[in-house]
Scaffold this active site. Structure first.
Site, PDB file in Angstrom:
ATOM      1  N   GLY A  36      36.590  17.338  50.400  1.00  0.00           N
ATOM      2  CA  GLY A  36      35.312  17.581  49.732  1.00  0.00           C
ATOM      3  C   GLY A  36      35.207  19.043  49.295  1.00  0.00           C
ATOM      4  CG  HIS A  37      34.838  22.141  52.270  1.00  0.00           C
ATOM      5  ND1 HIS A  37      35.157  21.500  53.453  1.00  0.00           N
ATOM      6  CD2 HIS A  37      33.574  22.622  52.427  1.00  0.00           C
ATOM      7  CE1 HIS A  37      34.134  21.594  54.286  1.00  0.00           C
ATOM      8  NE2 HIS A  37      33.167  22.260  53.696  1.00  0.00           N
ATOM      9  CG  MET A 184      36.254  13.756  52.339  1.00  0.00           C
ATOM     10  SD  MET A 184      37.687  13.755  53.447  1.00  0.00           S
ATOM     11  CE  MET A 184      38.786  12.670  52.524  1.00  0.00           C
TER      12      MET A 184
END
Lengths: 280, 280
Positions: A36-37, A184
């Site tokens: 996700g990041h 996530m």
């Protein structure tokens, strides 16, 4: 890739880049980076000359009984991931420099900060708004990237930026999910294999809502009841909230429409998870 | 001299100047300019390539029973004064653009905003901190200038800038007084000739404090009692507070020392006046 711990140094470097007219993209994180990041980092990399990832586990957004101490801090792994993505600077300040003794200034986005997640996490969004403003003032980004998974956070930050006339563009990127559908989250590492399986119930309930809407259901209460029923079938799951709200003001709506958000928080064992589905 | 009303336009102009590396000095005012304001403008003019004076009567810092409506607005005269001082831009936004419907974001500097003037003006400093942050974000000044007359405001703004890492330098300039000693204030226009005479009691009480300290008095309580005695001799004067505090944290001190502030608020008829003396 440069690692900067000192606030003044970060501000100086950012100022130099801004003077040259180079665009700065900021991805504010608490570390424990996942796909996700990394989706935010990749987008920032594509859209800016200069990419800063901040890694700071912000004590101001944790409640006294929350997981500040146990929050995962795989810093070396985070660095490796960022290096691979071509990040220019990791800004990794110390808590005692960000919130020194005698710190007194907080930002509050009224109403929006009292709904949904705030009911179980009072003060959380005040801590988020405050650290994000500080990071913006230090890093002076042209664009800052946040994940849709933290839907309420995104709404609050966009509202704060607009209200305070902060000269930054906010981009909210879609939720990234595992193959099984689990959103996530750094907190997924708290889950056992069984817990991860139980946690799928959040995604399943959102899919159920999606299906119901596709079939013509427009009553949020009926949708929420169906979601609740599905989740309650799982003994490991404890619902904190399920809400269908306007995606700008986060107020409950009485009929499904565009720009609404279906959001939920569920405890799986001791792990609090959130997920959402944005109807656009 | 250019007059800008639109926030976006102001931000664009400021951005262009910043890009060129030209320093911007900002003097935030509520208009009704007097020699106190002009001393800030002159200093800004000396120290910057580009001088912006904002004129905005900020509704967020007035209480419901205060003088928002009657606050003097001699805009044409303000423009003439600024033109004479070589101001580059007057930023004069509309209240409905600064605080549009649905505005929600406020900044609070805890503790400091609950002392002294805040006791009779709850919420005042939240309104001040919020508008000043907005002006900083719009105008992006290198240096911003404030008057020592609003001592508590200066302390709060300096603390906020430090806490939030706002990239601006704050300069607090000395109180400017009339020949008779009355501190310049836009609210002095509310006073009759007799009221102006009665109002001298604030300055006289500060002089009395100064004399007592010069003679060796170190007990704040005794000094405050002497000041109170002097002011109470004037029938038109109603004391709101007299305080001797640390000039950084605004907490009462038990013995006169350097870096303390003698501050008072007194009503002369219906006009609330403040004044102070900073021991450095």
């Amino acid at each position: 890739m440069r690692i900067i711990r000192d606030i003044e140094e970060m501000a100086e470097v950012a100022k130099r880049y801004r003077r040259k007219g180079k665009s700065i993209g900021l991805v504010p994180t608490m570390g424990a980076l996942h796909q996700g990041h990394l989706s935010l980092v990749r987008r920032a990399r594509r859209e800016n000359v200069f990419v800063v990832v901040s890694i700071f586990v912000n004590p101001a957004q944790f409640g006294p009984k929350e997981d500040l101490r146990s929050y995962p801090k795989p810093f070396k792994n985070d660095l490796a991931l960022c290096r691979k993505e071509g990040v220019d600077i990791i800004f990794h300040p110390e808590a005692k420099q960000i919130f020194p003794e005698g710190y007194k200034t907080y930002i509050e986005v009224q109403e929006l900060s009292d709904l949904l997640c705030a009911k179980s996490r009072p003060g959380h969004f005040k801590g988020v708004a405050t650290i994000v403003t500080k990071l913006f003032n230090i890093v002076q980004p042209d664009i800052a990237y946040f994940g849709q998974k933290d839907a309420q956070q995104g709404v609050i930050i966009k509202k704060m930026v607009k209200d305070l006339n902060i000269p930054v563009k906010i981009k909210i990127m879609p939720i990234v999910r595992g193959k099984d559908g689990l959103a996530m989250s750094s907190r997924n590492t708290y889950l056992s294999a069984q817990g991860k399986n139980d946690a799928l119930v959040l995604y399943q309930s959102l899919n159920l809502a999606k299906d119901l809407i596709k079939k013509g259901e427009r009553d949020p209460h009926k949708i929420i009841n169906s979601m609740r029923g599905l989740i309650q079938n799982n003994k490991a799951a404890r619902i904190e909230y399920i809400a269908i709200v306007d995606s700008d003001n986060l107020k409950p709506i009485e009929r499904i429409k565009n720009h609404c958000l279906i959001a939920l928080a569920v405890q799986i064992g001791k792990t609090r998870l959130i997920d959402n589905y944005l109807i656009t």
